[in-house]
Design a protein around this motif. Structure first.
Motif, short mmCIF file in Angstrom:
data_model
loop_
_atom_site.label_atom_id
_atom_site.label_comp_id
_atom_site.label_asym_id
_atom_site.label_seq_id
_atom_site.Cartn_x
_atom_site.Cartn_y
_atom_site.Cartn_z
N ARG A 15 -8.79 -16.39 -10.50
CA ARG A 15 -7.47 -16.84 -9.90
C ARG A 15 -6.41 -16.14 -9.43
N HIS A 16 -5.33 -16.50 -8.88
CA HIS A 16 -4.22 -15.78 -8.33
C HIS A 16 -3.66 -14.81 -9.32
N ILE A 17 -3.85 -15.14 -10.54
CA ILE A 17 -3.13 -14.47 -11.72
C ILE A 17 -3.70 -13.04 -11.78
N ALA A 18 -5.09 -12.84 -11.28
CA ALA A 18 -5.71 -11.39 -11.38
C ALA A 18 -5.58 -10.63 -10.26
N PHE A 19 -5.57 -11.35 -8.82
CA PHE A 19 -5.34 -10.56 -7.68
C PHE A 19 -4.88 -11.64 -6.49
N ASP A 20 -4.70 -10.89 -5.52
CA ASP A 20 -4.21 -11.43 -4.39
C ASP A 20 -5.38 -11.98 -3.50
N ILE A 21 -5.94 -13.16 -3.57
CA ILE A 21 -7.26 -13.75 -2.96
C ILE A 21 -6.86 -13.66 -1.46
N GLY A 22 -7.94 -12.91 -1.03
CA GLY A 22 -8.18 -12.78 0.43
C GLY A 22 -7.48 -11.51 0.97
N VAL A 23 -6.84 -10.84 0.21
CA VAL A 23 -6.02 -9.89 1.01
C VAL A 23 -6.83 -8.57 0.97
N ALA A 24 -7.79 -8.19 0.31
CA ALA A 24 -8.82 -7.25 0.39
C ALA A 24 -9.35 -7.27 1.82
N GLU A 25 -10.05 -8.47 2.17
CA GLU A 25 -10.63 -8.84 3.45
C GLU A 25 -9.86 -9.05 4.51
N LEU A 26 -8.63 -9.35 4.20
CA LEU A 26 -7.62 -9.24 5.45
C LEU A 26 -7.11 -8.03 5.96
N GLY A 27 -7.00 -7.23 4.90
CA GLY A 27 -6.63 -5.68 5.11
C GLY A 27 -7.55 -5.19 5.79
N CYS A 28 -9.00 -5.13 5.64
CA CYS A 28 -10.05 -4.56 6.29
C CYS A 28 -10.01 -5.01 7.56
N ALA A 29 -9.92 -6.30 7.89
CA ALA A 29 -10.00 -6.85 9.21
C ALA A 29 -8.54 -6.42 10.00
N LEU A 30 -7.59 -6.20 9.52
CA LEU A 30 -6.53 -5.56 10.23
C LEU A 30 -6.50 -4.18 10.39
N SER A 31 -7.39 -3.32 9.43
CA SER A 31 -7.43 -1.97 9.60
C SER A 31 -8.33 -1.76 10.91
N ARG A 32 -9.12 -2.42 11.04
CA ARG A 32 -10.09 -2.46 12.17
C ARG A 32 -9.36 -2.78 13.57
N ARG A 33 -8.92 -3.95 13.38
CA ARG A 33 -8.34 -4.43 14.71
C ARG A 33 -7.17 -3.56 15.42
N LEU A 34 -6.39 -3.08 14.33
CA LEU A 34 -5.16 -2.09 14.79
C LEU A 34 -5.54 -0.66 14.74
N ASP A 35 -6.68 -0.12 14.18
CA ASP A 35 -6.93 1.09 13.89
C ASP A 35 -5.81 1.76 13.19
N ALA A 36 -5.45 1.02 12.12
CA ALA A 36 -4.48 1.36 10.81
C ALA A 36 -5.02 1.80 9.68
N ILE A 37 -4.62 2.56 8.90
CA ILE A 37 -4.92 2.81 7.39
C ILE A 37 -4.69 1.70 6.70
N PHE A 38 -5.42 1.64 5.55
CA PHE A 38 -5.18 0.59 4.60
C PHE A 38 -5.50 0.95 3.35
N LEU A 39 -4.51 1.17 2.69
CA LEU A 39 -4.38 1.59 1.02
C LEU A 39 -4.19 0.56 0.23
N SER A 40 -5.13 0.23 -0.76
CA SER A 40 -5.05 -0.67 -1.89
C SER A 40 -5.55 -0.30 -3.19
N GLN A 41 -5.01 -1.02 -4.03
CA GLN A 41 -5.41 -0.94 -5.39
C GLN A 41 -6.41 -1.61 -5.85
N ALA A 42 -7.38 -0.74 -6.44
CA ALA A 42 -8.70 -1.31 -7.04
C ALA A 42 -8.73 -2.23 -7.98
#
Length: 257
Positions: free
Chosen positions: A56-83
């Motif tokens: 559930r959302h209490i454990a993590f932000d659902i979909g953000v890891a995948e969204l960040g990866c997609a944006l990183s590729r499209r924008l050629d941007a760094i994506f730093l995330s918490q594991a």
């Protein structure tokens, strides 16, 4: 569950606290995912929670890891995330706050966070929270210089229903302090998208609860935006692609202005 006398938290089989995608990205955006990860250190077990709670959302932000990866590729941007799961330690909270290691989240008690000793809490801060923010601070320092525009973009997702309150927004832009110019231009860009319900400091107001953006953006008056997207919009690959496209268009418009 917490282990009395534990001298270190992360073991050899645990991931590092910071995930970095496209570190040499040339875009002016630094994408972050404070709550993107769902890992729990092996030494903490499941924090006493079942699979349903940990998905559930209490454990993590659902979909953000995948969204960040997609944006990183499209924008050629760094994506730093918490594991790690925000239930282990919340990297968008001041480490001195009780909310950094929550005993309860959205009405769900977290057994593994009850009655922690100061040393157990300190391990979560020193091995997960501090390395994440040190890596982000280094990246901002490496890319920023007077006269050069960069934008810190914090990616989050939110539950459509919190408690008994149904949230009508599709996306929200949080801003309050520092250099709000990019956030406000982004609000304008989204407002021109037909059919979207856009929240201005909704579903949350950026306040002293937030830690990442104020810490890393306000001091240098960086452009920034904290973005909240309904988690059900990011629950599958089609939704993640759609929102990556929307965000790229909105970023481009806000940047041009």
């Amino acid at each position: 569950m917490a282990i009395p006398g534990l001298e270190s938290l992360l073991g050899p089989g645990d991931p590092g606290p910071v995930q970095c995608l496209n570190p040499l990205g040339t875009a002016p955006f630094i994408l972050t995912g404070d709550h993107a990860g769902a890992a729990i250190p092996a030494r903490l077990g499941s924090l006493g929670l079942g699979d349903d709670a940990l998905s559930r959302h209490i454990a993590f932000d659902i979909g953000v890891a995948e969204l960040g990866c997609a944006l990183s590729r499209r924008l050629d941007a760094i994506f730093l995330s918490q594991a790690y799961s925000r239930l282990v330690v919340d990297c968008n909270r001041d480490p001195s706050s009780h909310e950094a290691v929550p005993e309860t989240s959205d009405g769900t008690p977290v057994p593994g966070n009850q009655s922690l000793s100061s040393s157990e809490r300190a391990l979560r801060i020193s091995e997960i929270h501090e390395p994440y923010h040190a890596r982000l601070a280094n990246e901002v320092a490496r890319r920023w210089r007077p006269g050069r525009r960069i934008v810190l973009v914090a990616l989050h997702s939110f539950t459509p229903v919190l408690g008994e309150f149904e949230r009508p927004w599709d996306v929200g832009i949080l801003h309050a302090g520092g250099n709000e110019s990019f956030s406000r231009r982004l609000l304008g860009a989204f407002a021109r998208e037909p059919g979207l319900c856009v929240g201005d400091n909704q579903p949350y107001h950026m306040d002293r609860t937030d830690y990442s953006v104020p810490r890393h953006a306000f001091g240098r008056t960086l452009d920034y935006a904290e973005i909240e997207i309904r988690q059900d919009h990011l629950a599958d690959k089609a939704g993640q692609r759609h929102w990556a496209e929307l965000l790229c268009m909105a970023f481009e418009e806000a940047w041009r202005q």
